[in-house]
Scaffold this motif. Structure first.
Motif, short mmCIF file in Angstrom:
data_model
loop_
_atom_site.label_atom_id
_atom_site.label_comp_id
_atom_site.label_asym_id
_atom_site.label_seq_id
_atom_site.Cartn_x
_atom_site.Cartn_y
_atom_site.Cartn_z
N TYR A 79 0.90 -1.16 0.00
CA TYR A 79 0.00 0.00 0.00
C TYR A 79 0.93 1.20 0.00
CZ TYR A 79 -3.74 -3.20 1.06
OH TYR A 79 -4.64 -4.23 0.99
N MET A 80 0.81 2.00 -1.03
CA MET A 80 1.79 3.05 -1.26
C MET A 80 1.15 4.32 -1.79
SD MET A 80 3.48 1.50 -4.76
CE MET A 80 4.40 2.96 -5.19
N PRO A 87 5.68 5.99 -8.51
CA PRO A 87 5.50 6.33 -7.09
C PRO A 87 5.39 7.83 -6.90
CG PRO A 87 7.39 4.88 -7.43
CD PRO A 87 6.93 5.34 -8.78
N ARG A 88 4.60 8.24 -5.90
CA ARG A 88 4.41 9.67 -5.64
C ARG A 88 5.10 10.09 -4.35
NH1 ARG A 88 -0.75 11.68 -7.33
NH2 ARG A 88 0.15 13.67 -6.75
N CYS A 89 6.04 9.28 -3.87
CA CYS A 89 6.72 9.59 -2.62
C CYS A 89 8.06 8.85 -2.64
CB CYS A 89 5.82 9.17 -1.47
SG CYS A 89 6.58 8.48 -0.03
N GLY A 90 9.07 9.43 -2.07
CA GLY A 90 10.40 8.83 -2.06
C GLY A 90 10.45 7.51 -1.32
N PHE A 91 9.71 7.40 -0.22
CA PHE A 91 9.71 6.16 0.55
C PHE A 91 9.04 5.03 -0.24
CE2 PHE A 91 9.77 9.48 3.88
CZ PHE A 91 11.03 9.20 4.41
N SER A 92 7.94 5.35 -0.91
CA SER A 92 7.27 4.36 -1.75
C SER A 92 8.17 3.94 -2.90
CB SER A 92 5.94 4.91 -2.29
OG SER A 92 5.03 5.12 -1.24
N ARG A 109 -1.74 -1.00 -4.12
CA ARG A 109 -2.88 -0.08 -4.15
C ARG A 109 -2.37 1.31 -3.81
NH1 ARG A 109 -8.18 -2.00 -4.79
NH2 ARG A 109 -8.40 -4.15 -4.13
N ASN A 110 -2.92 2.29 -4.50
CA ASN A 110 -2.58 3.69 -4.31
C ASN A 110 -3.47 4.27 -3.22
OD1 ASN A 110 -2.02 6.40 -4.46
ND2 ASN A 110 -2.53 6.61 -6.62
N ILE A 111 -2.90 4.57 -2.06
CA ILE A 111 -3.70 5.09 -0.95
C ILE A 111 -4.10 6.55 -1.15
CG2 ILE A 111 -2.81 3.48 0.77
CD1 ILE A 111 -1.19 6.24 1.63
N LEU A 112 -3.48 7.22 -2.11
CA LEU A 112 -3.83 8.62 -2.36
C LEU A 112 -5.19 8.75 -3.04
CD1 LEU A 112 -0.39 10.01 -3.60
CD2 LEU A 112 -1.41 10.22 -1.33
N PRO A 128 1.15 3.53 11.43
CA PRO A 128 0.65 4.83 10.95
C PRO A 128 1.19 5.35 9.63
CG PRO A 128 2.33 5.17 12.62
CD PRO A 128 2.14 3.67 12.50
N THR A 129 2.31 4.81 9.15
CA THR A 129 2.95 5.43 7.99
C THR A 129 2.89 4.53 6.75
OG1 THR A 129 5.11 4.55 8.63
CG2 THR A 129 4.54 6.75 9.44
N PHE A 130 3.20 5.13 5.60
CA PHE A 130 3.20 4.42 4.32
C PHE A 130 4.54 4.65 3.64
CE2 PHE A 130 -1.19 4.80 5.37
CZ PHE A 130 -1.72 3.60 4.96
N PRO A 131 4.97 3.69 2.84
CA PRO A 131 4.27 2.49 2.36
C PRO A 131 4.19 1.42 3.45
CG PRO A 131 6.53 2.47 1.59
CD PRO A 131 6.34 3.78 2.29
#
Length: 171
Positions: A79-80, A87-92, A109-112, A128-131
């Motif tokens: 879940y990212m 990806p829309r985030c460096g961690f993802s 799955r895109n949580i955004l 609490p955090t993603f991915p």
């Protein structure tokens, strides 16, 4: 002559206050004399086919059940923010790059796209955090944990059965 006339016209237009200001009014942005809507209209003349729809809601399953099914049915589930190809985030992005090193089937799955899905995943994993990465139904953690497991060789062991099962199914 035509050029000087058009320049004079543009200078005249840019002199109007509405051409320079952008204002936010109840879900609409007014900028340079144009109105841009940020909400879906409740116009009775708008057909339902053109209104925004949530595919997860229309499936008839509760979001908690969807998350549970995803984790159960997919050997590697992430879940990212964004999707693996974008990806829309460096961690993802980091998590996807590490997982792709092992050539395993990756489901995501895109949580955004759905804040309620994001909350359902948080409540399912108690994280609490993603991915959020699940391997063979077990919650592993985020990109930092996956990276650490990759560096220590633990991730290779965890994914060995998945990649060998995938290779056997291709033969």
């Amino acid at each position: 002559m035509a050029r000087s006339l058009s320049n004079a016209l543009l200078k005249g237009i840019s002199g109007f206050p509405s051409a320079r200001l952008s204002t936010m009014v109840s879900g609409s942005i007014f900028q340079n004399g144009m109105r841009y809507s940020t909400t879906a209209p409740n116009d009775p003349d708008t057909h339902d086919d053109f209104k925004p729809a949530n595919k997860l809601e229309s499936s008839g399953l509760a979001l908690q059940d969807i998350v549970e099914q995803d984790v159960k049915d997919n050997p590697v589930m992430i879940y990212m923010k964004g999707v693996p190809d974008m990806p829309r985030c460096g961690f993802s992005s980091l998590a996807v790059r590490v997982l792709k090193e092992y050539n395993v089937p990756l489901s995501a799955r895109n949580i955004l796209e759905d804040p309620e899905l994001k909350n359902a995943v948080k409540s399912f994993s108690h994280w609490p955090t993603f991915p959020q990465i699940f391997i063979k139904g077990e919650f592993i953690g985020g990109s930092d944990i996956i990276l650490n497991m990759h560096q220590t060789g633990e991730l290779k062991e965890k994914l060995k059965e998945i990649s060998s099962a995938d290779e056997k199914s291709e033969e």
